[in-house]
Structure formats: structure tokens, C-alpha cells
Design a protein around this motif. Structure first.
Motif, PDB file in Angstrom:
ATOM      1  N   PHE A 245       0.859  -1.181   0.000  1.00  0.00           N
ATOM      2  CA  PHE A 245       0.000   0.000   0.000  1.00  0.00           C
ATOM      3  C   PHE A 245       0.899   1.236   0.000  1.00  0.00           C
ATOM      4  O   PHE A 245       1.224   1.792   1.044  1.00  0.00           O
ATOM      5  CB  PHE A 245      -0.925  -0.019   1.218  1.00  0.00           C
ATOM      6  N   SER A 247       1.977   5.054  -1.655  1.00  0.00           N
ATOM      7  CA  SER A 247       1.584   6.248  -2.397  1.00  0.00           C
ATOM      8  C   SER A 247       2.459   7.408  -1.963  1.00  0.00           C
ATOM      9  O   SER A 247       2.443   7.799  -0.790  1.00  0.00           O
ATOM     10  CB  SER A 247       0.107   6.587  -2.151  1.00  0.00           C
ATOM     11  N   GLN A 255      -4.972  10.458   1.098  1.00  0.00           N
ATOM     12  CA  GLN A 255      -4.596   9.214   0.439  1.00  0.00           C
ATOM     13  C   GLN A 255      -4.706   8.030   1.392  1.00  0.00           C
ATOM     14  O   GLN A 255      -5.068   6.925   0.980  1.00  0.00           O
ATOM     15  CB  GLN A 255      -3.173   9.313  -0.105  1.00  0.00           C
ATOM     16  N   ALA A 258      -8.339   7.141   1.429  1.00  0.00           N
ATOM     17  CA  ALA A 258      -8.725   6.467   0.190  1.00  0.00           C
ATOM     18  C   ALA A 258      -8.204   5.031   0.165  1.00  0.00           C
ATOM     19  O   ALA A 258      -8.915   4.107  -0.267  1.00  0.00           O
ATOM     20  CB  ALA A 258      -8.196   7.244  -1.010  1.00  0.00           C
ATOM     21  N   MET A 259      -6.990   4.818   0.625  1.00  0.00           N
ATOM     22  CA  MET A 259      -6.413   3.479   0.650  1.00  0.00           C
ATOM     23  C   MET A 259      -7.190   2.588   1.620  1.00  0.00           C
ATOM     24  O   MET A 259      -7.486   1.421   1.320  1.00  0.00           O
ATOM     25  CB  MET A 259      -4.945   3.546   1.058  1.00  0.00           C
ATOM     26  N   GLU A 261     -10.299   2.860   2.519  1.00  0.00           N
ATOM     27  CA  GLU A 261     -11.603   2.533   1.928  1.00  0.00           C
ATOM     28  C   GLU A 261     -11.459   1.467   0.849  1.00  0.00           C
ATOM     29  O   GLU A 261     -12.271   0.547   0.757  1.00  0.00           O
ATOM     30  CB  GLU A 261     -12.233   3.794   1.341  1.00  0.00           C
ATOM     31  N   MET A 262     -10.411   1.571   0.054  1.00  0.00           N
ATOM     32  CA  MET A 262     -10.218   0.628  -1.047  1.00  0.00           C
ATOM     33  C   MET A 262     -10.021  -0.801  -0.551  1.00  0.00           C
ATOM     34  O   MET A 262     -10.551  -1.753  -1.140  1.00  0.00           O
ATOM     35  CB  MET A 262      -9.012   1.051  -1.880  1.00  0.00           C
ATOM     36  N   ILE A 263      -9.274  -0.975   0.553  1.00  0.00           N
ATOM     37  CA  ILE A 263      -8.994  -2.335   1.028  1.00  0.00           C
ATOM     38  C   ILE A 263      -9.918  -2.755   2.175  1.00  0.00           C
ATOM     39  O   ILE A 263      -9.803  -3.876   2.679  1.00  0.00           O
ATOM     40  CB  ILE A 263      -7.520  -2.489   1.439  1.00  0.00           C
ATOM     41  N   GLU A 267      -8.615   3.594   8.948  1.00  0.00           N
ATOM     42  CA  GLU A 267      -7.451   4.401   8.586  1.00  0.00           C
ATOM     43  C   GLU A 267      -6.260   4.156   9.505  1.00  0.00           C
ATOM     44  O   GLU A 267      -5.113   4.226   9.078  1.00  0.00           O
ATOM     45  CB  GLU A 267      -7.834   5.885   8.592  1.00  0.00           C
TER      46      GLU A 267
END
Length: 320
Positions: A245, A247, A255, A258-259, A261-263, A267
């Protein structure tokens, strides 16, 4: 980050990139040259039957196109090739590159490979037993004398492996593990220990991601440290992490959200996980220094998409 200190001696940072394929041969070798020019130590590849180049010819092509870049698999599946054949190929690559090979070996985990190839997917204990024997065969065949081995899975009769690798007694061996048994084996047998998520399910999904938390890594590093200490190898081991992960961004908070949420995690997990590197080059460099202090991780591998964006971190930390 806690005030805990790694039981492993601090080693200089080095960095690698995990690659899969390229549009053609020119793009593949140009990618290798770019990695080398940015100061990365190593280019690695997975060993699967899906949309990736075959590791042996692809790794050799990178060696032939560069002068300092090291290569290896992360990792070769022991079940896909007889260890005598793998040992001969790896030793040949080490000779042809004047000693720029790393040997990554594992027990195999990706069930789709086995299913598509019609190979039996044995239970983890059997695959690990076979991998341990395979590792012993590879080490033995790279020695200076004819080698014999009688195991449950492999038998070698007075075979004097040729060629002998440039790196003696063998190229550095990297073993990555997420479960206690493989981590214990790695601590006792490997030069480089990669701490991974746990892949018992045979796929990368929620179960694996749940074992990539900071607390899970603390437990895994503890297993490695205890086994290495018992074997008198704490000073020898280089600790590795393949980050997933990543960025490089000036907006770390956005970011990270967003990461997460994606996985499908919170947080805080992303902020604390050693498998995540999010932030500016300066922030990431600070995180890596802190994680080396706590966990011992000095050999860090990122993905192909991060080659250029991550280069400022490499420039800042490599060799320090």
C-alpha cells in the motif's frame, strides 16, 4: 510508533522493485536500467502461472542489461521445479552476472496455479516439508563436494552441482513467511527474512490483509527474533518487507483515507501497518527509519508502479 527497539542490528537500507511483465523485451530491459539508475538494489519477480513473464529468462535479461542490479524471485515456488534444476539455473545466473543473484524460495500458496496446472495442492504442512527439503538440496548442490540427500520428497545421489555460484557458499537466500512455522524456518535457514501477511487461504483477500496490521507484524518479528536468537543468527539476518500500500503524495491524510476505503480497513490500520508507505518522500523516509528501529526492516521492496515516484526515498536512504 512505539519506543520498542528491534532485536536485530541496524543494517543499511536497500530497496527493490517487484516486477511482472512489460509490453516487449526493450521495455523490460529499459525498466531494469531505470531501476538501477535510481539506486535500487534489486529487481524481483513473483513465480506464478498468470499474467507475468517466466522468471528465469526475464531475470537473466535484466542481469544482462545492467551492471550492478541484483535480481531474484519473490519467491520461487518449490513445487514448480525440481530443486536440482533450480539450483543449476540459479548458479548459472550467478556466474553469468558475476554474483548478482538472490535466491527466494517458498512452499507455494496460490491455489489457482495448482488448479490450472492440474497439480495437487497438498496441505500446508506437506508443502512446507517439501520446501525445507528443496532448500537443503539447493544449498547442498552449491557446495564444493558431491552431494547426496535422502528425504521423503527428494533423493540426490552423489551429484556435484555445476557451475558453482560466484557468491559462496551460495547466493543470499530470502525466505518470506506469514505463519509461525515458515518464519521459524526462515530465521534458522535464510540470510534475508521477509515478513509477509498470512496466506493460508491461498488467495490475497480479507484474511491476509487482517494479518498485515502493526500488532500482527510485532508478533511475526518476535517469532523470527526468538528463533534467530536460539540459533545464534541475530546478527546475520537482514529483515525485509514487501510493501503493498504505497503512495508518494503531499496529501497523506486524504490518500490514507482512500487506501483504507479501497482495502476495507480503518485508517489507523493503514497509518500503522509496515506494509503501507504513504506520504511525502520526507514523511516516508521518517517512517522507514522508525520502522527499522522498531522491527529491523532495512530491505524494502515496492511495486512496479512506484519506481519513479519512490526514487526520492531511495536517494535519501539507500546505504544509510
Amino acid at each position: 510508533m512505539s519506543d520498542a527497539h528491534s532485536p536485530f542490528p541496524i543494517k543499511p537500507f536497500r530497496f527493490g522493485v517487484q516486477l511482472r511483465n512489460a509490453p516487449d523485451g526493450v521495455a523490460w530491459t529499459e525498466q531494469a536500467k531505470r531501476i538501477e539508475s535510481h539506486g535500487y538494489s534489486t529487481a524481483t519477480m513473483p513465480d506464478h502461472f498468470d499474467d507475468q513473464f517466466a522468471p528465469m529468462p526475464a531475470l537473466q535479461a535484466m542481469l544482462s542489461a545492467t551492471t550492478t542490479l541484483r535480481v531474484g524471485a519473490l519467491v520461487f515456488d518449490n513445487d514448480y521445479k525440481h530443486p536440482l534444476v533450480l539450483a543449476k539455473e540459479l548458479a548459472t545466473m550467478d556466474v553469468l552476472s558475476n554474483g548478482r543473484v538472490e535466491i527466494g524460495l517458498g512452499a507455494g500458496w496460490m491455489i489457482a496455479d495448482y488448479e490450472q496446472a492440474g497439480m495437487q495442492y497438498d496441505r500446508a504442512g506437506v508443502r512446507i516439508d517439501r520446501f525445507v527439503e528443496g532448500l537443503a538440496v539447493i544449498k547442498g548442490l552449491m557446495g564444493q563436494e558431491p552431494f547426496s540427500f535422502d528425504g521423503d520428497h527428494y533423493t540426490i545421489r552423489e551429484h556435484n552441482g555445476f557451475p558453482k555460484p560466484v557468491q559462496a557458499p551460495h547466493p543470499p537466500i530470502i525466505i518470506g513467511g506469514g505463519g509461525p512455522r515458515v518464519l521459524d524456518i526462515a530465521a534458522r535457514e535464510a540470510d534475508i527474512v521477509g515478513v509477509n501477511g498470512t496466506l493460508h487461504a491461498g488467495v490475497i483477500g480479507p484474511e491476509a490483509i487482517a494479518t498485515m496490521t502493526r500488532d500482527a507484524v510485532i508478533e511475526k518479528v518476535g517469532i523470527v527474533a526468538d528463533a534467530a536468537r536460539a540459533a545464534g543468527r541475530l546478527d546475520h539476518i537482514e529483515m525485509n518487507v514487501r510493501t503493498f500500500f504505497v503512495s508518494v503524495t503531499d496529501d497523506r491524510d486524504a490518500q490514507t483515507a482512500a487506501m483504507a476505503e479501497m482495502i476495507g480497513v480503518d485508517e489507523q490500520m493503514v497509518r500503522e501497518s509496515p506494509f503501507a508507505l504513504i506520504g511525502s518522500p520526507e514523511q516516508i523516509a521518517d517512517d522507514l527509519v522508525a520502522r527499522r528501529e522498531e522491527f529491523g526492516f532495512s530491505y524494502v521492496i515496492v511495486g512496479a508502479n512506484e519506481i519513479d515516484d519512490f526514487a526520492p526515498v531511495v536517494a535519501r536512504l539507500a546505504g544509510t
